[in-house]
Scaffold this motif. Structure first.
Motif, PDB file in Angstrom:
ATOM      1  N   GLN A 166      -7.219  -0.263  -6.089  1.00 14.62           N
ATOM      2  CA  GLN A 166      -6.073   0.342  -5.429  1.00 14.62           C
ATOM      3  C   GLN A 166      -6.383   0.799  -4.003  1.00 14.62           C
ATOM      4  O   GLN A 166      -5.501   0.756  -3.139  1.00 14.62           O
ATOM      5  CB  GLN A 166      -5.577   1.543  -6.254  1.00 14.62           C
ATOM      6  CG  GLN A 166      -4.333   2.213  -5.678  1.00 14.62           C
ATOM      7  CD  GLN A 166      -3.841   3.350  -6.556  1.00 14.62           C
ATOM      8  OE1 GLN A 166      -4.438   3.658  -7.587  1.00 14.62           O
ATOM      9  NE2 GLN A 166      -2.768   3.998  -6.147  1.00 14.62           N
ATOM     10  N   ASP A 193     -10.174   0.630 -11.443  1.00 15.00           N
ATOM     11  CA  ASP A 193      -8.769   0.739 -11.027  1.00 15.00           C
ATOM     12  C   ASP A 193      -8.644   1.433  -9.672  1.00 15.00           C
ATOM     13  O   ASP A 193      -7.835   1.028  -8.822  1.00 15.00           O
ATOM     14  CB  ASP A 193      -7.967   1.502 -12.084  1.00 15.00           C
ATOM     15  CG  ASP A 193      -7.862   0.743 -13.396  1.00 15.00           C
ATOM     16  OD1 ASP A 193      -8.029  -0.499 -13.370  1.00 15.00           O
ATOM     17  OD2 ASP A 193      -7.612   1.385 -14.440  1.00 15.00           O
ATOM     18  N   THR A 244       0.853  -1.181   0.000  1.00 17.41           N
ATOM     19  CA  THR A 244       0.000   0.000   0.000  1.00 17.41           C
ATOM     20  C   THR A 244       0.893   1.236   0.000  1.00 17.41           C
ATOM     21  O   THR A 244       2.128   1.130  -0.052  1.00 17.41           O
ATOM     22  CB  THR A 244      -0.913   0.017   1.235  1.00 17.41           C
ATOM     23  OG1 THR A 244      -0.101   0.209   2.421  1.00 17.41           O
ATOM     24  CG2 THR A 244      -1.680  -1.297   1.362  1.00 17.41           C
TER      25      THR A 244
END
Length: 433
Positions: free
Chosen positions: A95, A91, A57
């Motif tokens: 994420q 996307d 992350t």
């Protein structure tokens, strides 16, 4: 002899520096390399392909001590702006979504556990230095005769459940520093332990732990794949739902403006016609205005839910591209025909959670055999051999006549098998469940 000391001392020093100098990022990277490879190998076996996978992350490369609670709180309130089409919405969700990240981490942790289980059956090296220093009254520091180093390796034999290990114990530290005698090695020993009844073969607990760890990675990979599909469908549904609500707002606004105009015309006619027409028109206008306002509120509430699914701050302004909605309307809905039997057959063959349940049924049968194995008496074959010497400068020649060896059987009678009995009974119940 001095030349040997000159060579060995830097080697030992370098080894200690290397062992102590490996940073935590190094170990983290090594763990990632192995576990990503495990995931890719099993993914290729199951699906015939691999996908890019990472659990990193935005915080992964930072020192945890630098991440303070206020930063996390302010990040959820940070203003921003997103212009999204359907692909960029997906996307963004991949994420930033926390549930999606948790699913990836569950898969990674399963691979990490498999790495631990495999390590039990790999060659495990161990090394130890035990210097014993003594300072004399004149200031000299001497290495005592008890000073020793030890280097060992052990290997568990997977198919049989046995363990073989070798150990080299020596006074190399004393040799390097020039203290005491000049012998380099003291003892070379080899030992073997092989279960013959309980814990023998593929149904031993250690072998079962490895098998289950491998299957758990498969289960987590299927769960992640299924979650990925469901998550993508949910994001797409939310996206089109928002576009539909935007269209509703436009229609409600157009109707409101139309009724507002009708109210104005009725008001102008009140001078020559009945006032009741104006009152009816005004009520219709207000009802439509209320519908228009409610559709805006409903859209904003749904938009907040969409932001939460994407994992972006609620303070972010999100603008959606309307083109996918127009494309969907233009293409129409393609009908897909299913009957009950065909749908059920496809689920048994392809529905990943169903496949996991089928395989867990097989796990429950296998665990019965593992539990039954623990009811057997223990009968282990133990053996060892050792060679010891301490002659000066004789560390390159071994005298096999000095080898001391022994072998014997260790019997553990099943006098108390209450825990094993209860474990066996519980596996039968779990299987029937």
């Amino acid at each position: 002899m001095n030349r040997i000391r000159t060579v060995l001392l830097p080697v030992l020093t370098a080894a200690l520096l290397v062992a102590g100098g490996c940073s935590t990022p190094y170990y983290q990277q090594k763990a990632d390399d192995e576990n990503y490879q495990i995931i890719q190998q099993i993914e290729r076996q199951i699906f015939g392909r691999t996908n890019t996978f990472s659990v990193d992350t935005r915080y992964s490369k930072r020192d945890p001590s630098e991440i303070k609670p206020p930063e996390l709180i302010l990040a959820r309130m940070a203003p921003g702006e997103l212009h999204l089409n359907l692909q960029s919405a997906l996307d963004t969700a991949y994420q930033n979504s926390r549930p999606y990240q948790r699913q990836k981490e569950d898969l990674y942790l399963a691979a990490l556990n498999l790495s631990n289980r495999r390590n039990v059956f790999s060659s495990i090296w161990s090394g130890r230095v035990n210097p014993d220093l003594e300072r004399e009254s004149d200031g000299d520091v001497k290495v005592q005769s008890r000073s020793a180093t030890q280097l060992g390796v052990s290997k568990r034999i997977l198919r049989t459940g046995g363990t073989i290990s070798a150990t080299l114990a020596n006074d190399v530290l004393r040799f390097v520093t020039g203290s005491g005698g000049r012998s380099l090695a003291n003892t070379l020993s080899i030992s073997l332990s092989q279960p013959l009844l309980r814990d023998f073969g593929r149904y031993s607990p250690l072998a079962e732990n490895l098998t289950q760890a491998e299957r758990n990675v498969i289960y987590e990979l299927r769960d992640f794949s299924q979650f990925h599909k469901s998550f993508a469908v949910a994001v797409v549904n939310d996206y089109f739902d928002l576009l539909g609500r935007k269209n509703t707002i436009r229609n409600n606004y157009a109707n409101y403006m139309s009724l507002k105009g009708a109210t104005g015309r009725a008001r102008a006619r009140d001078k020559v016609e009945q006032p009741i027409n104006y009152q009816l028109a005004l009520q219709a206008e207000l009802r439509q205005k209320n519908s228009y306002i409610n559709s805006i509120v409903d859209y904003q509430r749904t938009l907040d839910d969409f932001k939460d699914r994407l994992g972006v701050p609620l303070t972010t302004k999100v603008f959606l591209d309307d083109q996918p909605f127009a494309d969907l309307v233009a293409s129409g809905m393609v009908p897909v025909g299913f009957d009950g039997k065909l749908a059920y057959a496809m689920a048994v063959e392809k529905h990943l959670p169903t496949l996991n349940e089928i395989d867990r049924f097989e796990d429950s049968k296998r665990k019965i055999l593992v539990a039954a194995n623990q009811l057997k008496p223990g009968l282990d074959l133990d053996g060892s051999a050792a060679l010891a010497w301490n002659k000066e400068e004789d560390y390159q020649r071994f005298d096999v006549d000095q080898v001391r060896a022994n072998m014997g059987l260790v019997i553990d009678l099943p006098l108390n098998r209450v825990n094993e009995r209860n474990s066996y009974r519980s596996t039968l119940i779990n299987f029937e469940r």
